[in-house]
Design a protein around this motif. Structure first.
Motif, mmCIF file in Angstrom:
data_model
loop_
_atom_site.group_PDB
_atom_site.id
_atom_site.type_symbol
_atom_site.label_atom_id
_atom_site.label_comp_id
_atom_site.label_asym_id
_atom_site.label_seq_id
_atom_site.Cartn_x
_atom_site.Cartn_y
_atom_site.Cartn_z
ATOM 1 N N ILE A 84 27.085 20.028 55.576
ATOM 2 C CA ILE A 84 27.319 21.146 56.491
ATOM 3 C C ILE A 84 28.741 21.682 56.336
ATOM 4 N N THR A 85 29.696 20.775 56.148
ATOM 5 C CA THR A 85 31.072 21.227 55.921
ATOM 6 C C THR A 85 31.152 22.092 54.667
ATOM 7 N N SER A 86 30.479 21.650 53.605
ATOM 8 C CA SER A 86 30.488 22.420 52.358
ATOM 9 C C SER A 86 29.838 23.782 52.555
ATOM 10 N N MET A 87 28.698 23.813 53.251
ATOM 11 C CA MET A 87 28.039 25.093 53.522
ATOM 12 C C MET A 87 28.932 25.992 54.371
ATOM 13 N N THR A 88 29.591 25.404 55.365
ATOM 14 C CA THR A 88 30.446 26.192 56.257
ATOM 15 C C THR A 88 31.610 26.808 55.493
ATOM 16 N N ILE A 89 32.263 25.994 54.675
ATOM 17 C CA ILE A 89 33.376 26.519 53.868
ATOM 18 C C ILE A 89 32.878 27.638 52.962
ATOM 19 N N VAL A 98 32.123 30.833 55.127
ATOM 20 C CA VAL A 98 33.372 31.461 55.580
ATOM 21 C C VAL A 98 34.058 32.162 54.408
ATOM 22 N N ALA A 99 34.086 31.481 53.258
ATOM 23 C CA ALA A 99 34.750 32.057 52.086
ATOM 24 C C ALA A 99 34.007 33.287 51.562
ATOM 25 N N ILE A 100 32.672 33.260 51.614
ATOM 26 C CA ILE A 100 31.901 34.453 51.223
ATOM 27 C C ILE A 100 32.288 35.628 52.117
ATOM 28 N N THR A 101 32.336 35.371 53.415
ATOM 29 C CA THR A 101 32.693 36.432 54.360
ATOM 30 C C THR A 101 34.077 36.993 54.067
ATOM 31 N N LEU A 102 35.036 36.107 53.815
ATOM 32 C CA LEU A 102 36.397 36.558 53.512
ATOM 33 C C LEU A 102 36.456 37.310 52.188
ATOM 34 N N GLY A 103 35.691 36.831 51.206
ATOM 35 C CA GLY A 103 35.656 37.518 49.922
ATOM 36 C C GLY A 103 35.082 38.925 50.034
ATOM 37 N N VAL A 104 34.025 39.065 50.834
ATOM 38 C CA VAL A 104 33.416 40.383 51.029
ATOM 39 C C VAL A 104 34.379 41.312 51.772
ATOM 40 N N ILE A 127 39.683 39.961 42.177
ATOM 41 C CA ILE A 127 39.985 38.666 42.796
ATOM 42 C C ILE A 127 39.018 38.375 43.932
ATOM 43 N N SER A 128 38.706 39.380 44.731
ATOM 44 C CA SER A 128 37.772 39.210 45.846
ATOM 45 C C SER A 128 36.371 38.863 45.349
ATOM 46 N N MET A 129 35.922 39.519 44.285
ATOM 47 C CA MET A 129 34.597 39.234 43.741
ATOM 48 C C MET A 129 34.549 37.829 43.146
ATOM 49 N N PHE A 130 35.623 37.412 42.488
ATOM 50 C CA PHE A 130 35.692 36.054 41.941
ATOM 51 C C PHE A 130 35.635 35.029 43.071
ATOM 52 N N PHE A 131 36.410 35.270 44.115
ATOM 53 C CA PHE A 131 36.455 34.377 45.269
ATOM 54 C C PHE A 131 35.083 34.293 45.937
ATOM 55 N N MET A 132 34.441 35.446 46.131
ATOM 56 C CA MET A 132 33.123 35.472 46.756
ATOM 57 C C MET A 132 32.091 34.739 45.905
ATOM 58 N N SER A 133 32.119 34.965 44.597
ATOM 59 C CA SER A 133 31.146 34.327 43.705
ATOM 60 C C SER A 133 31.303 32.811 43.711
ATOM 61 N N GLY A 134 32.554 32.336 43.672
ATOM 62 C CA GLY A 134 32.787 30.902 43.731
ATOM 63 C C GLY A 134 32.323 30.310 45.045
ATOM 64 N N ALA A 135 32.578 31.022 46.143
ATOM 65 C CA ALA A 135 32.137 30.556 47.463
ATOM 66 C C ALA A 135 30.622 30.502 47.543
ATOM 67 N N LYS A 136 29.973 31.460 46.917
ATOM 68 C CA LYS A 136 28.510 31.484 46.929
ATOM 69 C C LYS A 136 27.941 30.291 46.162
ATOM 70 N N VAL A 137 28.586 29.924 45.061
ATOM 71 C CA VAL A 137 28.158 28.736 44.315
ATOM 72 C C VAL A 137 28.237 27.505 45.210
ATOM 73 N N LEU A 138 29.343 27.379 45.974
ATOM 74 C CA LEU A 138 29.506 26.239 46.876
ATOM 75 C C LEU A 138 28.416 26.229 47.939
ATOM 76 N N PHE A 139 28.168 27.370 48.568
ATOM 77 C CA PHE A 139 27.130 27.461 49.603
ATOM 78 C C PHE A 139 25.756 27.144 49.039
ATOM 79 N N ASP A 140 25.409 27.768 47.912
ATOM 80 C CA ASP A 140 24.089 27.560 47.317
ATOM 81 C C ASP A 140 23.875 26.098 46.935
ATOM 82 N N THR A 141 24.888 25.486 46.320
ATOM 83 C CA THR A 141 24.764 24.092 45.890
ATOM 84 C C THR A 141 24.610 23.164 47.082
ATOM 85 N N ALA A 142 25.429 23.364 48.107
ATOM 86 C CA ALA A 142 25.344 22.515 49.299
ATOM 87 C C ALA A 142 23.990 22.649 49.978
#
Length: 413
Positions: A104-109, A112-118, A132-147
């Motif tokens: 849940i912590t991983s999904m939450t991070i 939150v990071a997807i929202t900030l990236g967008v 930079i924002s698109m890179f940040f959002m894409s990385g955050a999405k990988v974290l959310f999807d994996t978790a």
């Protein structure tokens, strides 16, 4: 009037994410034999994935509009989006972090990071800030999807994961119809920045719903007596298959627009219609995978999807100048790709014993490399030899995928 429609769009988005009973609800596709946390939270998880996918898919259809807003060329915007794709290369590292940490912590991070990236993309004033924002959002999405997938693995045995993952992956197709459509309305009425803001609001709402509902006492990695496994040799067949599968998809996904414009005189409206049809059949294929992958077996399902891709691309390469061949074969190709990819996800998450995030992360990373590399290869082939070039490349990549996944299937018998 514009303000009224804008507000209705936001109200609609919020309502759809909170509805308890609706034709868009997904928990009805699973029965009571699945774990209660999965059944109770499947709707929220799918909506979270749907909106994160919409944020990820929003920029390409509106690339020209965003380019004008930032006063850059479309080619420069393409480089910014390519940079965003490379965030997927961090998937193996993020997968290991998810395996060791609180789901849940991983999904939450991630959310939150997807929202900030967008939000960062919406407020960008330069191309560098946008990239930079698109890179940040894409990385955050990988974290959310994996978790999210690893959390599912914790609650659903391997033999039954195909159905759950298939239901979750319907969010990819639905993100086009629902999420991108709403963001597009905001873009048409106000600006592309408003489109991103709608996505950020939707992500914040679904994020709150997911975090508030998931059981916290089951969020940590399960305590296991088994030793954490390493990547087996045959796992590289799956990683290579993901690289080739995503590369084949990119060969046609990035060239069918100019192909259909140059060869068949398709207008922008006609291309939009094609995109909508592709999204519809993506949805059909995802649902089909959720229903049959566990019965057929993951490896067989991936192979059959790749075989469909081979058949479709052979036909397209044979008749690249015939619209009534190329267009339906593109639809068949996308169906095969979506079916193979959705079937591969539970397979990837089971490659490394007791470490679903590692196998999934390596698979996503390999697929990202395939997309990035063959973006350049496909466009170069199109410029040099025409549509037959990327079509033949897709034939070769799909055929090798069939061979590799067959080798993997034999190795696990």
């Amino acid at each position: 009037m514009s303000r009224r429609i804008w507000l209705r769009s936001l109200i609609f988005l919020k309502t759809m994410t909170r509805a308890k009973s609706s034709n868009f609800m997904f928990s009805r596709f699973v029965d009571n034999t699945y774990a209660a946390p999965v059944r109770k939270n499947l709707d929220r998880l799918v909506w979270g994935r749907l909106i994160s996918n919409a944020c990820y898919r929003f920029a390409p259809p509106f690339i020209a509009v965003i380019a004008r807003g930032l006063d850059v060329s479309v080619a420069q915007m393409g480089v910014a989006l390519m940079i965003g794709e490379f965030a997927g290369l961090g998937s193996p590292i993020l997968g290991r972090l998810v395996d060791r940490g609180n789901r849940i912590t991983s999904m939450t991070i991630g959310m939150v990071a997807i929202t900030l990236g967008v939000i960062g993309a919406a407020t960008a004033t330069t191309l560098v800030q946008f990239a930079i924002s698109m890179f940040f959002m894409s990385g955050a999405k990988v974290l959310f999807d994996t978790a999210l997938i690893v959390w599912v693995n914790d609650h659903v045995e391997y033999e039954r994961r195909g159905r759950i993952v298939g239901v979750i992956e319907t969010s990819w197709a639905l993100s086009l119809f629902i999420g991108v459509a709403i963001m597009g309305i905001a873009t048409a009425l106000i600006s592309w920045r408003a489109g991103f803001i709608v996505g950020a609001i939707g992500m914040a709402i679904t994020g709150c719903l997911i975090v508030s509902a998931l059981p916290r006492d089951e969020a940590h990695a399960p305590v296991r007596t088994e030793v954490r496994g390493s990547v087996p040799r045959n796992g590289y067949f799956v990683f290579a298959s993901a690289f080739l599968l995503m590369g084949a998809s990119q060969c046609l996904g990035i060239t069918f627009g100019p192909w259909f414009e140059d060869e068949f005189g398709f207008s922008s409206a006609a291309l939009i219609a094609v995109v909508i049809v592709l999204g519809l059949f993506e949805l059909v294929s995802s649902i089909g995978s959720s229903r049959v992958t566990d019965t057929w077996g993951k490896e067989i399902s991936v192979r059959r999807g790749a075989i469909l891709m081979v058949i479709a691309t052979v036909a397209m390469a044979t008749a690249p100048h015939v619209s009534f061949v190329a267009v339906p074969m593109l639809v068949l190709f996308i169906m095969g790709f979506e079916f193979a990819l959705v079937s591969m996800l539970p397979l990837a998450a089971n490659i490394v014993p007791n470490s679903g995030g590692i196998g999934l992360g390596l698979t996503v990373g390999a697929g990202t490399c395939g997309r990035a590399i063959f973006s350049t290869v496909a466009t170069s082939l199109y410029d040099s030899v025409g549509p037959v070039g990327p079509a033949l490349a897709a034939v070769a990549l799909s055929a090798i995928t069939v061979m590799l996944i067959s080798l993997y299937a034999r190795s696990v018998r």
